[in-house]
Design a protein around this motif. Sequence first.
Motif, PDB file in Angstrom:
ATOM      1  N   ASP A   1      -1.492  -7.669  -4.383  1.00  0.00           N
ATOM      2  CA  ASP A   1      -1.610  -6.880  -5.607  1.00  0.00           C
ATOM      3  C   ASP A   1      -0.810  -5.575  -5.536  1.00  0.00           C
ATOM      4  O   ASP A   1      -1.094  -4.627  -6.266  1.00  0.00           O
ATOM      5  N   GLN A   2       0.189  -5.525  -4.651  1.00  0.00           N
ATOM      6  CA  GLN A   2       1.005  -4.310  -4.513  1.00  0.00           C
ATOM      7  C   GLN A   2       2.486  -4.666  -4.397  1.00  0.00           C
ATOM      8  O   GLN A   2       2.897  -5.312  -3.423  1.00  0.00           O
TER       9      GLN A   2
ATOM     10  N   VAL B   1       1.117   0.039 -13.076  1.00  0.00           N
ATOM     11  CA  VAL B   1       0.142  -1.041 -12.915  1.00  0.00           C
ATOM     12  C   VAL B   1       0.489  -2.155 -13.891  1.00  0.00           C
ATOM     13  O   VAL B   1       0.812  -1.888 -15.055  1.00  0.00           O
ATOM     14  N   TRP B   2       0.438  -3.397 -13.406  1.00  0.00           N
ATOM     15  CA  TRP B   2       0.637  -4.560 -14.271  1.00  0.00           C
ATOM     16  C   TRP B   2      -0.396  -5.605 -13.908  1.00  0.00           C
ATOM     17  O   TRP B   2      -0.426  -6.098 -12.780  1.00  0.00           O
ATOM     18  N   ASP B   3      -1.278  -5.921 -14.825  1.00  0.00           N
ATOM     19  CA  ASP B   3      -2.277  -6.970 -14.655  1.00  0.00           C
ATOM     20  C   ASP B   3      -2.988  -6.867 -13.303  1.00  0.00           C
ATOM     21  O   ASP B   3      -3.123  -7.848 -12.574  1.00  0.00           O
ATOM     22  N   GLY B   4      -3.413  -5.664 -12.961  1.00  0.00           N
ATOM     23  CA  GLY B   4      -4.150  -5.446 -11.715  1.00  0.00           C
ATOM     24  C   GLY B   4      -3.278  -5.199 -10.497  1.00  0.00           C
ATOM     25  O   GLY B   4      -3.789  -4.854  -9.442  1.00  0.00           O
ATOM     26  N   SER B   5      -1.979  -5.396 -10.625  1.00  0.00           N
ATOM     27  CA  SER B   5      -1.072  -5.140  -9.491  1.00  0.00           C
ATOM     28  C   SER B   5      -0.550  -3.713  -9.575  1.00  0.00           C
ATOM     29  O   SER B   5      -0.110  -3.271 -10.633  1.00  0.00           O
ATOM     30  N   LYS B   6      -0.606  -3.017  -8.446  1.00  0.00           N
ATOM     31  CA  LYS B   6      -0.081  -1.649  -8.379  1.00  0.00           C
ATOM     32  C   LYS B   6       1.401  -1.715  -8.034  1.00  0.00           C
ATOM     33  O   LYS B   6       1.807  -2.469  -7.146  1.00  0.00           O
TER      34      LYS B   6
END
Length: 125
Positions: A95-96, A114-119
């Motif tokens: 998620d990064q 941030v995109w759809d929970g990804s940092k």
Amino acid sequence: MKISLLTLFIACGVGMSFSACVEPVCENQVLREISSPDGKKIATLFSRNCGATTSHVQVVKIRRSGTNFSGENPTTYIFTMRGEHKVDIRWLAGDQLQITRPQYADDIFHEVNVWDGSKISYAPK
């Protein structure tokens, strides 16, 4: 009714010019594509060229695994930078995502954190 050849060429030329103004033809060239460590997402770095009157743009977008790449929707871009600079992408975790880009920001005109929970982090060179 008889149409002259000149009239036909003018009409076609105007029609082609109008269609080019309405919807420019852009070429997307994928430079790098990597899956997240958990396999759920794909990050894509690509170059977008919309013709001689515009600059090349380097773009990063993320999509879910199992979906096809398309560079046609600017609302899905997480990073855009005008010109042909050295840009790179790598997943630090599932998620990064890290985007490495030049330190100066004059040509950068879009960065999402941030995109759809990804940092998304940015590492200047």
